[in-house]
Design an enzyme around this catalytic site. Structure first.
Site, PDB file in Angstrom:
ATOM      1  N   PHE A 157       0.806  -1.221   0.000  1.00 46.43           N
ATOM      2  CA  PHE A 157       0.000   0.000   0.000  1.00 46.43           C
ATOM      3  C   PHE A 157       0.838   1.269   0.000  1.00 46.43           C
ATOM      4  O   PHE A 157       0.377   2.314  -0.437  1.00 46.43           O
ATOM      5  CB  PHE A 157      -0.915   0.022   1.241  1.00 46.43           C
ATOM      6  CG  PHE A 157      -0.175   0.296   2.529  1.00 46.43           C
ATOM      7  CD1 PHE A 157       0.029   1.593   2.975  1.00 46.43           C
ATOM      8  CD2 PHE A 157       0.329  -0.740   3.303  1.00 46.43           C
ATOM      9  CE1 PHE A 157       0.724   1.844   4.142  1.00 46.43           C
ATOM     10  CE2 PHE A 157       1.023  -0.494   4.472  1.00 46.43           C
ATOM     11  CZ  PHE A 157       1.234   0.808   4.892  1.00 46.43           C
TER      12      PHE A 157
ATOM     13  N   GLU B  31      -5.221  -3.769  -1.707  1.00 41.14           N
ATOM     14  CA  GLU B  31      -6.641  -3.422  -1.744  1.00 41.14           C
ATOM     15  C   GLU B  31      -6.919  -2.091  -1.043  1.00 41.14           C
ATOM     16  O   GLU B  31      -8.023  -1.551  -1.128  1.00 41.14           O
ATOM     17  CB  GLU B  31      -7.478  -4.545  -1.104  1.00 41.14           C
ATOM     18  CG  GLU B  31      -7.225  -4.805   0.362  1.00 41.14           C
ATOM     19  CD  GLU B  31      -6.023  -5.701   0.620  1.00 41.14           C
ATOM     20  OE1 GLU B  31      -5.878  -6.132   1.783  1.00 41.14           O
ATOM     21  OE2 GLU B  31      -5.225  -5.966  -0.303  1.00 41.14           O
ATOM     22  N   ARG B  32      -5.900  -1.527  -0.359  1.00 40.07           N
ATOM     23  CA  ARG B  32      -6.111  -0.269   0.361  1.00 40.07           C
ATOM     24  C   ARG B  32      -6.049   0.949  -0.560  1.00 40.07           C
ATOM     25  O   ARG B  32      -6.652   1.980  -0.265  1.00 40.07           O
ATOM     26  CB  ARG B  32      -5.060  -0.111   1.464  1.00 40.07           C
ATOM     27  CG  ARG B  32      -5.157  -1.178   2.534  1.00 40.07           C
ATOM     28  CD  ARG B  32      -4.057  -0.999   3.562  1.00 40.07           C
ATOM     29  NE  ARG B  32      -4.016  -2.110   4.506  1.00 40.07           N
ATOM     30  CZ  ARG B  32      -3.098  -2.238   5.453  1.00 40.07           C
ATOM     31  NH1 ARG B  32      -2.155  -1.320   5.577  1.00 40.07           N
ATOM     32  NH2 ARG B  32      -3.112  -3.273   6.272  1.00 40.07           N
TER      33      ARG B  32
ATOM     34  N   CYS C 255       9.459   1.617   3.387  1.00 41.07           N
ATOM     35  CA  CYS C 255      10.214   0.413   3.783  1.00 41.07           C
ATOM     36  C   CYS C 255      11.540   0.834   4.410  1.00 41.07           C
ATOM     37  O   CYS C 255      12.052   0.173   5.305  1.00 41.07           O
ATOM     38  CB  CYS C 255      10.517  -0.473   2.570  1.00 41.07           C
ATOM     39  SG  CYS C 255       9.100  -0.864   1.556  1.00 41.07           S
TER      40      CYS C 255
ATOM     41  N   LYS D 188      -1.129  -7.534  -8.766  1.00 46.54           N
ATOM     42  CA  LYS D 188      -2.116  -7.578  -7.679  1.00 46.54           C
ATOM     43  C   LYS D 188      -1.728  -6.497  -6.679  1.00 46.54           C
ATOM     44  O   LYS D 188      -0.895  -6.709  -5.807  1.00 46.54           O
ATOM     45  CB  LYS D 188      -2.107  -8.963  -7.011  1.00 46.54           C
ATOM     46  CG  LYS D 188      -3.460  -9.360  -6.357  1.00 46.54           C
ATOM     47  CD  LYS D 188      -3.971  -8.432  -5.299  1.00 46.54           C
ATOM     48  CE  LYS D 188      -3.261  -8.620  -3.967  1.00 46.54           C
ATOM     49  NZ  LYS D 188      -3.875  -7.717  -2.903  1.00 46.54           N
TER      50      LYS D 188
END
Length: 292
Positions: A83, A110-111, A215, A107
């Site tokens: 995300f 989803e956020r 990160c 992929k």
């Protein structure tokens, strides 16, 4: 040709992409533009991919033996992205994968799924054939479908360490090439001869930039010697209140909201844990209310 045109289209749509990214993720627009620009750096690299695609040739590797290698695409490959950088990390993955001749399944988290979809639309507009870049949404069900499908030959992942272990084990068990990059925990060491003005500037950017969701954020700092520690502590306590929290479109804001309420609760939980473990809490951002 397609990759050059994709690069041009992303640059032309930079403002719209950044605002879309900020609206879903929460980071300020300037951070979002940096997110996109870092992705474009790899797209630029992919524009020069023919030279990198060259194989190797060794004359006389053994008596009467010459050795040569050819590099060939794998076929269908996939990326599962986090995300915190919904433009940069997908572009890092699909740019190179497509340039070397693979088709790609992305992929995204989803956020904040909208920017990856928009990037795929721009890739199509740039002239990529249908099916070369595909975006699928979902949670673990979508991830497992990628990890288990026999026609997906390689998977790249960036995310938490726990999920990285799962992706690597499941992908490898299904005979895929997998690179799985998990969460980082970075430490900074401040030596007695450090330029403290630069240290404070670097620490505030590394610890608080992008709402602390990089990160490569810097959550731990170790000063060497009491004099260094005292000065660092005093300077950081004075610096933190100067950083403005705001909505993502506020040009004066240094950082916006974190991505979800659960994420906010997790951050607050770590602060509480630190206090319970004996840390002295000298700056507490909990209970913050937005200016105005």
């Amino acid at each position: 040709r397609v990759m050059f045109e994709f690069k041009r289209l992303v640059e032309a749509n930079m403002n719209d992409l950044a605002e879309l990214l900020s609206a879903e993720h929460g980071k300020v627009v300037a951070d979002s533009k940096g997110d996109i620009q870092r992705g474009l750096e790899v797209i630029e690299f992919a524009c020069g991919i023919p030279h990198v695609l060259k194989g190797e040739y060794t004359h006389g590797a053994g008596p009467g033996i010459d050795v040569y290698s050819m590099r060939q695409p794998l076929g269908v490959v996939a990326g599962i992205t986090p995300f915190n950088f919904p433009a940069m990390i997908p572009m890092w993955m699909f740019g190179v994968a497509i340039a070397v001749g693979n088709t790609f399944i992305l992929k995204p988290s989803e956020r904040d799924p909208s920017v990856p979809v928009r990037l795929a639309e721009l890739m199509m507009e740039a002239g990529a054939p249908v099916g070369v870049l595909n975006v699928v949404h979902g949670d673990k069900v979508a991830v497992d479908a990628i990890l288990e499908h026999p026609l997906v030959h390689a998977v790249s992942f960036v995310g938490s360490s726990d999920i990285a272990h799962y992706v690597y084990q499941t992908g490898a068990a299904n005979h895929k090439r997998v690179q799985a990059m998990g969460g980082a925990k970075n430490h900074g060491i401040v030596l007695p001869d450090a330029d403290m003005d630069q240290v404070i500037k670097d620490l505030s950017g590394a610890a608080y930039g992008s709402a602390g969701e990089r990160c490569m954020a810097l959550p731990v700092v170790v000063p060497v010697g009491k004099k260094t520690a005292d000065e660092l502590r005093e300077r950081m306590i004075a610096e933190i209140p100067t950083m403005r929290v705001g909505v993502s479109t506020d040009a004066g804001a240094h950082y916006g909201p974190v991505v979800t309420a659960q994420h906010k609760a997790r951050v607050e939980g770590w602060i509480e844990q630190g206090v319970k473990d004996g840390a002295e809490l000298v700056v507490d951002g909990r209970g913050f209310s937005l200016q105005g």
